[in-house]
Design a protein around this motif. Sequence first.
Motif, PDB file in Angstrom:
ATOM      1  N   SER A  33       0.854  -1.189   0.000  1.00  0.00           N
ATOM      2  CA  SER A  33       0.000   0.000   0.000  1.00  0.00           C
ATOM      3  C   SER A  33       0.886   1.234   0.000  1.00  0.00           C
ATOM      4  CB  SER A  33      -0.923   0.007   1.229  1.00  0.00           C
ATOM      5  OG  SER A  33      -0.153   0.055   2.416  1.00  0.00           O
ATOM      6  N   ILE A  34       0.347   2.322  -0.511  1.00  0.00           N
ATOM      7  CA  ILE A  34       1.078   3.594  -0.574  1.00  0.00           C
ATOM      8  C   ILE A  34       0.625   4.480   0.571  1.00  0.00           C
ATOM      9  CG2 ILE A  34       1.461   5.683  -1.932  1.00  0.00           C
ATOM     10  CD1 ILE A  34       1.134   4.016  -4.441  1.00  0.00           C
ATOM     11  N   ASN A  35       1.589   5.031   1.267  1.00  0.00           N
ATOM     12  CA  ASN A  35       1.301   5.984   2.341  1.00  0.00           C
ATOM     13  C   ASN A  35       1.045   7.341   1.687  1.00  0.00           C
ATOM     14  OD1 ASN A  35       1.316   7.755   4.507  1.00  0.00           O
ATOM     15  ND2 ASN A  35       2.848   6.559   5.640  1.00  0.00           N
ATOM     16  N   HIS A  36      -0.229   7.593   1.348  1.00  0.00           N
ATOM     17  CA  HIS A  36      -0.569   8.807   0.582  1.00  0.00           C
ATOM     18  C   HIS A  36      -0.260  10.077   1.363  1.00  0.00           C
ATOM     19  CE1 HIS A  36      -2.426   6.725  -2.810  1.00  0.00           C
ATOM     20  NE2 HIS A  36      -2.989   5.891  -1.937  1.00  0.00           N
ATOM     21  N   ALA A  37      -0.460  10.080   2.652  1.00  0.00           N
ATOM     22  CA  ALA A  37      -0.177  11.284   3.434  1.00  0.00           C
ATOM     23  C   ALA A  37       1.312  11.625   3.377  1.00  0.00           C
ATOM     24  CB  ALA A  37      -0.623  11.084   4.879  1.00  0.00           C
ATOM     25  N   PHE A  38       2.136  10.598   3.520  1.00  0.00           N
ATOM     26  CA  PHE A  38       3.578  10.826   3.466  1.00  0.00           C
ATOM     27  C   PHE A  38       4.003  11.272   2.072  1.00  0.00           C
ATOM     28  CE2 PHE A  38       7.957   8.730   3.420  1.00  0.00           C
ATOM     29  CZ  PHE A  38       8.571   9.828   4.006  1.00  0.00           C
ATOM     30  N   LEU A  39       3.406  10.648   1.013  1.00  0.00           N
ATOM     31  CA  LEU A  39       3.741  11.005  -0.360  1.00  0.00           C
ATOM     32  C   LEU A  39       3.323  12.446  -0.663  1.00  0.00           C
ATOM     33  CD1 LEU A  39       4.802  10.203  -3.138  1.00  0.00           C
ATOM     34  CD2 LEU A  39       2.538   9.258  -3.656  1.00  0.00           C
ATOM     35  N   SER A  40       2.166  12.869  -0.175  1.00  0.00           N
ATOM     36  CA  SER A  40       1.698  14.242  -0.403  1.00  0.00           C
ATOM     37  C   SER A  40       2.646  15.244   0.235  1.00  0.00           C
ATOM     38  CB  SER A  40       0.290  14.424   0.159  1.00  0.00           C
ATOM     39  OG  SER A  40      -0.624  13.598  -0.518  1.00  0.00           O
ATOM     40  N   ALA A  74      15.663  19.463  -9.881  1.00  0.00           N
ATOM     41  CA  ALA A  74      14.758  19.117 -10.967  1.00  0.00           C
ATOM     42  C   ALA A  74      13.505  18.477 -10.375  1.00  0.00           C
ATOM     43  CB  ALA A  74      15.442  18.148 -11.927  1.00  0.00           C
ATOM     44  N   PRO A  75      12.406  18.489 -11.106  1.00  0.00           N
ATOM     45  CA  PRO A  75      11.187  17.844 -10.614  1.00  0.00           C
ATOM     46  C   PRO A  75      11.444  16.360 -10.329  1.00  0.00           C
ATOM     47  CG  PRO A  75      10.701  19.204 -12.508  1.00  0.00           C
ATOM     48  CD  PRO A  75      12.188  19.141 -12.415  1.00  0.00           C
ATOM     49  N   PRO A  76      10.869  15.821  -9.276  1.00  0.00           N
ATOM     50  CA  PRO A  76      11.101  14.406  -8.928  1.00  0.00           C
ATOM     51  C   PRO A  76      10.392  13.471  -9.894  1.00  0.00           C
ATOM     52  CG  PRO A  76       9.453  15.337  -7.482  1.00  0.00           C
ATOM     53  CD  PRO A  76       9.957  16.483  -8.312  1.00  0.00           C
ATOM     54  N   ARG A  77      10.973  12.290 -10.077  1.00  0.00           N
ATOM     55  CA  ARG A  77      10.363  11.258 -10.899  1.00  0.00           C
ATOM     56  C   ARG A  77       9.547  10.324  -9.992  1.00  0.00           C
ATOM     57  NH1 ARG A  77      12.789   9.794 -15.788  1.00  0.00           N
ATOM     58  NH2 ARG A  77      12.547   7.596 -15.174  1.00  0.00           N
ATOM     59  N   ALA A  78       8.561   9.717 -10.583  1.00  0.00           N
ATOM     60  CA  ALA A  78       7.684   8.839  -9.806  1.00  0.00           C
ATOM     61  C   ALA A  78       8.465   7.666  -9.200  1.00  0.00           C
ATOM     62  CB  ALA A  78       6.543   8.316 -10.678  1.00  0.00           C
ATOM     63  N   ASP A  79       9.386   7.082 -10.011  1.00  0.00           N
ATOM     64  CA  ASP A  79      10.112   5.936  -9.486  1.00  0.00           C
ATOM     65  C   ASP A  79      11.031   6.330  -8.339  1.00  0.00           C
ATOM     66  OD1 ASP A  79      11.783   7.412 -11.041  1.00  0.00           O
ATOM     67  OD2 ASP A  79      12.725   5.699 -12.054  1.00  0.00           O
ATOM     68  N   GLY A  80      11.548   7.555  -8.389  1.00  0.00           N
ATOM     69  CA  GLY A  80      12.391   8.029  -7.302  1.00  0.00           C
ATOM     70  C   GLY A  80      11.609   8.232  -6.026  1.00  0.00           C
ATOM     71  N   VAL A 132       7.261   5.349   1.708  1.00  0.00           N
ATOM     72  CA  VAL A 132       6.225   5.664   0.728  1.00  0.00           C
ATOM     73  C   VAL A 132       5.394   4.411   0.436  1.00  0.00           C
ATOM     74  CG1 VAL A 132       5.762   6.438  -1.632  1.00  0.00           C
ATOM     75  CG2 VAL A 132       7.538   7.550  -0.278  1.00  0.00           C
ATOM     76  N   ILE A 133       6.080   3.300   0.191  1.00  0.00           N
ATOM     77  CA  ILE A 133       5.387   2.025  -0.027  1.00  0.00           C
ATOM     78  C   ILE A 133       5.510   1.196   1.239  1.00  0.00           C
ATOM     79  CG2 ILE A 133       5.348  -0.127  -1.338  1.00  0.00           C
ATOM     80  CD1 ILE A 133       6.291   1.382  -3.744  1.00  0.00           C
ATOM     81  N   GLU A 134       4.402   0.735   1.742  1.00  0.00           N
ATOM     82  CA  GLU A 134       4.375  -0.071   2.957  1.00  0.00           C
ATOM     83  C   GLU A 134       3.882  -1.471   2.636  1.00  0.00           C
ATOM     84  OE1 GLU A 134       1.771   2.098   5.479  1.00  0.00           O
ATOM     85  OE2 GLU A 134       3.332   3.482   6.176  1.00  0.00           O
TER      86      GLU A 134
END
Length: 295
Positions: A79-86, A102-108, A115-117
């Motif tokens: 699952s993705i920790n959406h609060a932490f990702l935001s 530079a803008p971050p990439r999704a994979d980074g 971020v992923i739990e």
Amino acid sequence: MPVSSMTGFARFEGQAEGAGFVWELRSVNGKGLEPRIRLPQGFESIEAEVRKRLGARLSRGNLQVSLTLDRPEGVSNFSINHAFLSELLRLSDEIVRSERAAPPRADGLLALRGVIEVSDETHSSDWFTARAPAVLQGLDGAIAALVAARQSEGLALKAILDRRVDEIEALAKAATDDPSRSLAAIQARLQRQVSELLGLDAGLDAARLHQEAAMIAAKADIQEELDRLTAHVAAARTLLSEGGPVGRRLDFLSQEFNRESNTICSKSHTASLTAIGLQLKTVVDQFREQVQNLE
């Protein structure tokens, strides 16, 4: 019912409403029945029933019992920790606007810790209740396989124990038939010893010599021990033929075998009878060692 060993292993795989499960049972020697049970979170309610079913089929042994549950297909373990990702996106936007990065990439972003739990799936109590019957039925299959494995090893142990009982019987007969046990042999030995002690070859009182020989023979007599050995041999054969959980009673008999063999050695006054007694002790020790493995 055949005799059973206390050591064995069994594995049972099954399905319960789309969820795969695996039971593994390991058994080793123990004084009583001592199960150690590991169940997945959510199945704690069936532990009492697990113990009940183990106790209905097994009487002795240290058991390691584990249930592993496979997740149903299509259910993600992550699952993705959406609060932490935001919060990370907000901070990265500030840095990007300042032109310092530079803008971050999704994979980074997804590679950042937290971020992923990895999450354990949670289900309602009804989910576990619906699957419990199939899981317990699988336990019955695992127990049946363990019983079969223990009985298979028990057959090999029985063959060994039968041979040891035969050896004990043969040694008891050898002690019974040993010429040194006769009154005449004891009298001759006593006469020789007294003659050597006094330096005389004749002139001994025959009546007194016979009386002393009889007293020594009575003290050294092992007939009671031999009679008890014969009774114990018969009892051991009966238990081994009846089968079932006879390990405790055979262990008691092994102690009785040992007691009689010790007494025979302590009463012996000849090398031949002592040798028989020592060999008897060896065989009894081997018998007792194998009995420790029986249920």
